[in-house]
Write an enzyme that holds these catalytic residues in place. Sequence first.
Site, mmCIF file in Angstrom:
data_model
loop_
_atom_site.group_PDB
_atom_site.id
_atom_site.type_symbol
_atom_site.label_atom_id
_atom_site.label_comp_id
_atom_site.label_asym_id
_atom_site.label_seq_id
_atom_site.Cartn_x
_atom_site.Cartn_y
_atom_site.Cartn_z
ATOM 1 N N LYS A 114 0.878 -1.597 0.137
ATOM 2 C CA LYS A 114 0.301 0.129 -0.167
ATOM 3 C C LYS A 114 1.278 1.847 -0.119
ATOM 4 C CE LYS A 114 -4.427 -1.530 1.134
ATOM 5 N NZ LYS A 114 -5.689 -1.474 2.338
ATOM 6 N N LYS A 196 -3.748 -11.576 -6.389
ATOM 7 C CA LYS A 196 -5.387 -11.621 -5.756
ATOM 8 C C LYS A 196 -5.832 -10.893 -6.239
ATOM 9 C CE LYS A 196 -5.812 -8.627 -2.265
ATOM 10 N NZ LYS A 196 -6.418 -8.351 -0.604
ATOM 11 N N LYS A 199 -10.690 -5.848 -4.577
ATOM 12 C CA LYS A 199 -11.829 -4.327 -4.638
ATOM 13 C C LYS A 199 -11.222 -3.043 -5.409
ATOM 14 C CE LYS A 199 -13.423 -4.855 -0.381
ATOM 15 N NZ LYS A 199 -12.389 -4.646 0.573
#
Length: 333
Positions: A114, A196, A199
């Site tokens: 992130k 993966k 969203k």
Amino acid sequence: MEAKKRIFSGIQPTGNLTLGNYIGALRNFKLLEDEYDCLYAIVDSHAITVRQDAAELRKACLRTMAIFLASGLDPEKNILFFQSHVHQHAELAWILDCYTYMGELSRMTQFKDKSKKHADNINCGLFAYPVLMAADILLYQTDLVPIGVDQKQHLELARNIAERFNSLYGGTFAVPDGYFPKVGAKVMSLQEPTRKMSKSDPEETYIAILDKPEVIRRKLRRAVTDSEADVRFDPELKPGVSNLMSILSALTGASMDAIAADFSGKGYGAFKDAVADAFVAVLEPIQKRYDEISADKVYLEKVMLEGAERADRLAAPTMRKVRKKVGLAPTKL
Ligand code: TYM
């Protein structure tokens, strides 16, 4: 009668919940509701570790609650609530921050990912995110945490913090275990099947729980496979096909061998159509209930207020114990 074991899990209300969230987490929530004493939170405080549009986040919070209910979770059996409505989460997170090392948090792979993705906003909340997650879990003396494998490292940290605290102050927290689905613990992206499904990635890489049938079929037709034509489970050499097989297996219960046999010689077109049919069969009823529930604001509000009240009552004894152990000023003399 023996007390039921306690479950806690959380889902972030950002963007569109995906099939990965459904198979990795939400579906198991429902399966566990009779056997365990369950709390499921929409973790809105976690969501603000990356910049959000306030109006959109508010809507997404309610959308997520409606999806929880539409997926069949019974708000009487389970405690369904918003994390930020129960102040003890933030309170315990602060205390646990003081028992967590910078080195441990620097090793978290999600933080590293992130920080690359949001290089202009590497804030303290993003760094301390796993401590808030540990607080979520430890606050309720949780025994079991149903999650996908991407959250395993965070759970490990929560266990370490609990053990550290217990060894300093004597038994304070239950040390939680993970509960992972046998198939589908890591649903992969439709476009890059070695990553993966997430969203926060572009639309065409995931199936959203609220995607309409025609969108699901289109996304699947475009899903990356390989240049062969046989349906065979081989995550190394055939990550795209193997991912779709895992999803189909998770949704229908069919074994990999049975799936391979069913589609032998039929090519990828027929296989992808069957996967799309399985998605639609699972998601359509959820979407129908979602439309009804999300229109009923009175009901949604009742669920969220009651959930927060019940969670607050369960959180209070742990907080009292922790405050006393670390020596914070007593509230009654
Ligand atoms: P989040 O919101 O990213 O994901 C919610 C749940 O869905 C699972 N999941 C997946 N499972 C399989 N395949 C995938 N592609 C996939 N993508 C997501 C996640 O593993 C998770 O179980 N930090 C957490 C939320 C959280 C939490 C908690 C979870 C906060 N506090 C306490 C458990 C306990 C998160 O961001 O999940």
